[in-house]
Motif scaffolding. Structure first.
Motif, PDB file in Angstrom:
ATOM      1  N   GLY A 321       0.626  -1.040  -0.286  1.00  0.00           N
ATOM      2  CA  GLY A 321      -0.100  -0.157  -0.163  1.00  0.00           C
ATOM      3  C   GLY A 321       0.595   1.141   0.136  1.00  0.00           C
ATOM      4  O   GLY A 321       0.308   2.416   0.402  1.00  0.00           O
ATOM      5  N   MET A 322       2.066   1.168  -0.129  1.00  0.00           N
ATOM      6  CA  MET A 322       3.131   2.877  -0.641  1.00  0.00           C
ATOM      7  C   MET A 322       2.680   3.407  -1.168  1.00  0.00           C
ATOM      8  O   MET A 322       2.103   2.845  -2.703  1.00  0.00           O
ATOM      9  N   ARG A 323       2.733   4.145  -1.147  1.00  0.00           N
ATOM     10  CA  ARG A 323       2.497   5.309  -2.616  1.00  0.00           C
ATOM     11  C   ARG A 323       2.938   6.813  -2.620  1.00  0.00           C
ATOM     12  O   ARG A 323       2.961   7.650  -2.621  1.00  0.00           O
ATOM     13  N   LEU A 324       4.546   6.652  -1.673  1.00  0.00           N
ATOM     14  CA  LEU A 324       5.171   7.908  -1.374  1.00  0.00           C
ATOM     15  C   LEU A 324       5.755   8.447  -2.473  1.00  0.00           C
ATOM     16  O   LEU A 324       6.176   9.802  -2.407  1.00  0.00           O
ATOM     17  N   GLY A 325       6.552   7.622  -3.097  1.00  0.00           N
ATOM     18  CA  GLY A 325       8.015   7.824  -3.936  1.00  0.00           C
ATOM     19  C   GLY A 325       8.977   8.041  -3.213  1.00  0.00           C
ATOM     20  O   GLY A 325       9.125   7.787  -2.307  1.00  0.00           O
ATOM     21  N   GLU A 326      10.005   9.060  -3.924  1.00  0.00           N
ATOM     22  CA  GLU A 326      10.901   9.418  -3.411  1.00  0.00           C
ATOM     23  C   GLU A 326      11.780   7.831  -3.379  1.00  0.00           C
ATOM     24  O   GLU A 326      12.856   8.521  -2.415  1.00  0.00           O
ATOM     25  N   GLY A 327      11.925   7.051  -3.704  1.00  0.00           N
ATOM     26  CA  GLY A 327      12.857   6.230  -3.949  1.00  0.00           C
ATOM     27  C   GLY A 327      12.583   5.318  -2.965  1.00  0.00           C
ATOM     28  O   GLY A 327      13.023   4.191  -2.653  1.00  0.00           O
ATOM     29  N   THR A 328      11.372   5.587  -1.867  1.00  0.00           N
ATOM     30  CA  THR A 328      10.958   4.503  -1.086  1.00  0.00           C
ATOM     31  C   THR A 328      10.609   3.391  -1.035  1.00  0.00           C
ATOM     32  O   THR A 328      10.652   2.137  -0.169  1.00  0.00           O
ATOM     33  N   GLY A 329       9.971   2.339  -1.731  1.00  0.00           N
ATOM     34  CA  GLY A 329       9.394   1.034  -2.022  1.00  0.00           C
ATOM     35  C   GLY A 329      11.181   0.682  -2.216  1.00  0.00           C
ATOM     36  O   GLY A 329      10.938  -0.533  -2.033  1.00  0.00           O
ATOM     37  N   VAL A 330      11.922   0.885  -2.877  1.00  0.00           N
ATOM     38  CA  VAL A 330      13.151   0.605  -3.611  1.00  0.00           C
ATOM     39  C   VAL A 330      13.724   0.414  -2.076  1.00  0.00           C
ATOM     40  O   VAL A 330      14.715  -0.848  -2.141  1.00  0.00           O
ATOM     41  N   MET A 331      14.009   1.219  -1.161  1.00  0.00           N
ATOM     42  CA  MET A 331      14.761   1.266   0.276  1.00  0.00           C
ATOM     43  C   MET A 331      14.356   0.149   0.941  1.00  0.00           C
ATOM     44  O   MET A 331      14.741  -0.553   1.432  1.00  0.00           O
ATOM     45  N   VAL A 332      12.711   0.192   0.975  1.00  0.00           N
ATOM     46  CA  VAL A 332      12.249  -0.675   1.978  1.00  0.00           C
ATOM     47  C   VAL A 332      12.246  -1.816   1.496  1.00  0.00           C
ATOM     48  O   VAL A 332      12.310  -3.789   2.089  1.00  0.00           O
TER      49      VAL A 332
END
Length: 360
Positions: A321-332
């Protein structure tokens, strides 16, 4: 876009991208299957190990100097109300990055990824700041694509070149796995328009709530996206560079160049959410073999990402359910890749451990 036009665009910008070799595929799969576990029991981790091993063309793949580059840029159309936030949030968030207080800072620190922040065209004068790379294509961001093309063809090509340069610098430092992120109020609008043209999906299905629009805001955003399409009058098969010139953001185009350069260098590419994947769509349309190097880290809750993933036949690692952007999906998602490398390189085989294999 015709194959000839795509090839001309890549040739002009000097990218040579080769398909990933299949030479070690069977040997990699054999190594994975002969670890002390039932075949397939590590699920996605086995797929990750196989893919990274194929990309690196080795039976002992490693992840070196992981990095996420966040490209930031402002959009002239943002002032028309396509976002729930004012445009000033773009530069304010960059200040947050520099103080180390954003989600991207938290997750990059947690999981050991170097975070690089690039000002591709934020409408703010930061001066000389440690931790911020000034690569502005324009000091005021893009133009309002509701009224005119977002940028000139020359600006588009320069953004693409600069994005490629940052990846080449990372590779020179020993990086072999890279993710891309972005920041720019209004950039989900650009992503929606790019996705519409590069997938052929109706614009309404490509437009999401972005930074949190309510139902009325979403309806207004869809009307504005249609206004942009009506203004540009592009054919359905418009070439990629034209689509980027008309509707892109400087941060999105820099990501396109970064993807192309990463694939050219033969390193593992980590894909984030809807905006980063709009740039990936463009890169893949220019050079299909880019996709050979991509791992999709998560499925964004933003509507257009479903369209993009379907078009790219992608199977993301996470769906949380993420949708922040900023590369955060990659980091997690990054620890999943580390887990895949750990079992591949450290887990015993049936033979080395003296464990009997399944007899049927």
């Amino acid at each position: 876009m015709s194959t000839a036009t795509q090839s001309q665009a890549c040739t002009a910008l000097k990218f040579t991208i080769r398909p990933v070799s299949d030479a070690l595929t069977a040997a990699l799969q054999d190594k994975i299957d002969n670890k002390t576990k039932p075949i397939g029991s590590l699920g996605q981790l086995e797929k990750l190990a196989l893919k990274i091993g194929r990309i690196q063309n080795t039976l002992s793949p490693r992840l070196n100097c992981p990095q996420v580059i966040i490209f930031a840029g402002d959009h002239g159309a943002a002032k028309a109300g396509i976002s729930a936030y004012p445009q000033d949030v773009s530069w304010q968030m960059l200040e947050n990055y520099l103080r180390g207080g954003a989600g991207a800072n938290v997750f990059s620190r947690l999981n050991g990824l170097k975070m690089v922040v690039v000002d591709a065209g934020v409408a703010h004068d930061f001066g000389e700041r440690e931790g911020l790379i000034n690569a502005k294509i324009s000091p005021t961001g893009t133009r309002n694509y509701l009224e005119e093309a977002a940028m000139t063809r020359e600006q588009c090509e320069e953004a693409l070149r600069r994005g490629a340069g940052f990846v080449r610098a990372a590779v020179a430092e020993g990086c072999n796995v890279i993710g891309l992120g972005e920041k720019g109020i209004g950039n989900t609008g650009s992503a929606s328009l790019i996705t519409h043209f590069l997938t052929g999906t109706p614009i309404a299905e490509c437009v999401g709530r972005g930074t949190g629009l309510d139902d009325a805001g979403l309806a207004a955003k869809r009307r504005l996206m249609q206004q942009a399409l009506d203004r540009a009058q592009l054919p359905a098969d418009a070439d990629v560079m034209t689509v980027l010139t008309e509707f892109g953001g400087f941060e999105i185009v820099m990501m396109v160049g970064a993807y192309l350069a990463a694939a050219e260098a033969g390193i593992t590419i980590l894909a984030d959410g809807v905006i980063a994947t709009s740039a990936l769509l463009a890169a893949v349309r220019l050079e299909p073999h880019v996709l050979d190097y991509v791992i999709f880290c998560h499925k964004s809750a933003e509507a257009g990402h479903v369209v993009q993933l379907r078009a790219l036949d992608a199977d993301p690692i996470l769906d949380i359910g993420m949708r922040l952007g900023e590369g955060t999906g990659v980091m997690v998602a990054y620890p999943m890749l580390e887990a895949a490398m750990a079992f591949m390189n450290e887990m015993a085989s049936f033979e080395s451990a003296g464990v009997s294999k399944k007899v049927r």
